[in-house]
Design a protein around this motif. Structure first.
Motif, PDB file in Angstrom:
ATOM      1  N   LEU A   6       6.003   1.387   7.161  1.00 45.57           N
ATOM      2  CA  LEU A   6       6.345   2.742   6.704  1.00 45.57           C
ATOM      3  C   LEU A   6       7.461   3.349   7.544  1.00 45.57           C
ATOM      4  CD1 LEU A   6       2.899   4.363   5.843  1.00 45.57           C
ATOM      5  CD2 LEU A   6       4.629   3.487   4.271  1.00 45.57           C
ATOM      6  N   ASN A   7       7.394   3.171   8.855  1.00 44.61           N
ATOM      7  CA  ASN A   7       8.449   3.700   9.722  1.00 44.61           C
ATOM      8  C   ASN A   7       9.794   3.069   9.369  1.00 44.61           C
ATOM      9  OD1 ASN A   7       7.049   5.610  11.322  1.00 44.61           O
ATOM     10  ND2 ASN A   7       6.207   3.980  12.568  1.00 44.61           N
ATOM     11  N   MET A   8       9.761   1.787   9.031  1.00 45.37           N
ATOM     12  CA  MET A   8      10.991   1.105   8.627  1.00 45.37           C
ATOM     13  C   MET A   8      11.519   1.684   7.317  1.00 45.37           C
ATOM     14  SD  MET A   8      11.501  -2.773   7.197  1.00 45.37           S
ATOM     15  CE  MET A   8      10.410  -2.426   5.823  1.00 45.37           C
ATOM     16  N   LEU A  46       7.383  12.377  -0.821  1.00 49.81           N
ATOM     17  CA  LEU A  46       6.749  11.540   0.198  1.00 49.81           C
ATOM     18  C   LEU A  46       5.473  10.888  -0.307  1.00 49.81           C
ATOM     19  CD1 LEU A  46       6.732  10.422   3.060  1.00 49.81           C
ATOM     20  CD2 LEU A  46       5.562  12.506   3.799  1.00 49.81           C
ATOM     21  N   GLU A  47       4.609  11.663  -0.956  1.00 53.28           N
ATOM     22  CA  GLU A  47       3.332  11.105  -1.407  1.00 53.28           C
ATOM     23  C   GLU A  47       3.546   9.963  -2.401  1.00 53.28           C
ATOM     24  OE1 GLU A  47      -1.052  12.630  -2.891  1.00 53.28           O
ATOM     25  OE2 GLU A  47       0.535  14.081  -2.562  1.00 53.28           O
ATOM     26  N   ASP A  95      -4.699   3.877   2.909  1.00 51.30           N
ATOM     27  CA  ASP A  95      -4.772   5.270   2.453  1.00 51.30           C
ATOM     28  C   ASP A  95      -4.899   6.222   3.638  1.00 51.30           C
ATOM     29  OD1 ASP A  95      -4.442   4.837  -0.290  1.00 51.30           O
ATOM     30  OD2 ASP A  95      -6.598   4.640  -0.654  1.00 51.30           O
ATOM     31  N   GLU A  96      -5.649   5.812   4.652  1.00 49.98           N
ATOM     32  CA  GLU A  96      -5.796   6.635   5.862  1.00 49.98           C
ATOM     33  C   GLU A  96      -4.459   6.788   6.584  1.00 49.98           C
ATOM     34  OE1 GLU A  96      -8.256   8.515   7.343  1.00 49.98           O
ATOM     35  OE2 GLU A  96      -9.190   8.230   5.391  1.00 49.98           O
ATOM     36  N   VAL A  97      -3.704   5.688   6.665  1.00 51.49           N
ATOM     37  CA  VAL A  97      -2.380   5.747   7.296  1.00 51.49           C
ATOM     38  C   VAL A  97      -1.475   6.674   6.490  1.00 51.49           C
ATOM     39  CG1 VAL A  97      -0.326   4.411   7.930  1.00 51.49           C
ATOM     40  CG2 VAL A  97      -2.603   3.457   8.354  1.00 51.49           C
ATOM     41  N   ASN A  98      -1.528   6.543   5.151  1.00 50.84           N
ATOM     42  CA  ASN A  98      -0.724   7.429   4.288  1.00 50.84           C
ATOM     43  C   ASN A  98      -1.079   8.886   4.540  1.00 50.84           C
ATOM     44  OD1 ASN A  98       0.645   5.325   3.127  1.00 50.84           O
ATOM     45  ND2 ASN A  98      -0.370   5.454   1.150  1.00 50.84           N
ATOM     46  N   LYS A  99      -2.369   9.162   4.670  1.00 51.50           N
ATOM     47  CA  LYS A  99      -2.837  10.530   4.917  1.00 51.50           C
ATOM     48  C   LYS A  99      -2.261  11.059   6.230  1.00 51.50           C
ATOM     49  CE  LYS A  99      -7.126  13.053   5.611  1.00 51.50           C
ATOM     50  NZ  LYS A  99      -8.533  12.895   5.910  1.00 51.50           N
ATOM     51  N   ASP A 100      -2.254  10.213   7.265  1.00 45.79           N
ATOM     52  CA  ASP A 100      -1.675  10.613   8.554  1.00 45.79           C
ATOM     53  C   ASP A 100      -0.184  10.915   8.420  1.00 45.79           C
ATOM     54  OD1 ASP A 100      -4.160  10.272   9.718  1.00 45.79           O
ATOM     55  OD2 ASP A 100      -3.701   8.302  10.571  1.00 45.79           O
ATOM     56  N   TYR A 116       5.016   2.230  -1.438  1.00 47.43           N
ATOM     57  CA  TYR A 116       5.092   1.349  -0.275  1.00 47.43           C
ATOM     58  C   TYR A 116       3.764   0.671  -0.006  1.00 47.43           C
ATOM     59  CZ  TYR A 116       9.577   3.660   0.626  1.00 47.43           C
ATOM     60  OH  TYR A 116      10.857   4.150   0.534  1.00 47.43           O
ATOM     61  N   LYS A 117       2.666   1.378  -0.258  1.00 50.09           N
ATOM     62  CA  LYS A 117       1.342   0.772  -0.076  1.00 50.09           C
ATOM     63  C   LYS A 117       1.182  -0.409  -1.024  1.00 50.09           C
ATOM     64  CE  LYS A 117      -2.591   2.262  -1.853  1.00 50.09           C
ATOM     65  NZ  LYS A 117      -3.763   3.069  -2.190  1.00 50.09           N
TER      66      LYS A 117
END
Length: 146
Positions: free
Chosen positions: A106-108, A42-43, A24-29, A49-50
């Motif tokens: 996520l970048n992929m 995006l959200e 969730d922290e990575v998603n927030k970033d 993806y998570k």
């Protein structure tokens, strides 16, 4: 169920919760950053993806290693050789860990560059059967005919 089994289950649940919080922290970033601000929904996509990442990160380590990738590909009906799996990881792995962490995942998925894994996951998503309507079909009359 004995005491050890209960403790193992609690430990697994705690690891799972910790991993979910970290993702969730990575998603927030990603939401706050500019890199993918042009991505539609995006959200919602980050949440999808998570869930997908957590489904395939079997040991909740925060990384998908070669054995987890092997199991993922088998589950998707796309069994790969050890060499193919290593190449798939190398395409995505940017930190040299020989695993796929969530940020790399996520970048992929969000990036413009296509990788074998991204293509497989995208086709897998499109091949999922759409929900079929339930209940009675709507009534039609002769006036509804063309």
């Amino acid at each position: 169920m004995d005491f050890a089994d209960k403790q193992g289950g609690k430990r697994y649940g705690k690891l799972r919760k910790e991993q979910e919080d970290a993702l969730d922290e990575v998603n927030k970033d990603f939401l706050e950053g500019d890199a993918y601000s042009d991505v539609e929904d995006l959200e919602e996509r980050l949440q999808e993806y998570k869930a997908k990442f957590m489904e395939y990160d079997l040991d909740n380590s925060g990384d998908i290693d070669i054995m987890e990738l092997k199991q993922m590909m088998e589950k998707l009906g796309q069994a790969k050789t050890h060499l193919e799996l290593k190449k798939m990881i190398a395409e995505i792995d940017t930190d040299g860990s020989n695993t796929i962490n969530y940020t790399e995942f996520l970048n992929m998925m969000l990036g413009k560059k296509n990788s074998i894994l991204k293509i497989i996951l995208m086709f897998e998503e499109k091949n999922k059967e759409k929900a079929k309507p339930t209940g009675l079909p709507p009534k039609k009359s002769l006036t509804d005919l063309p």
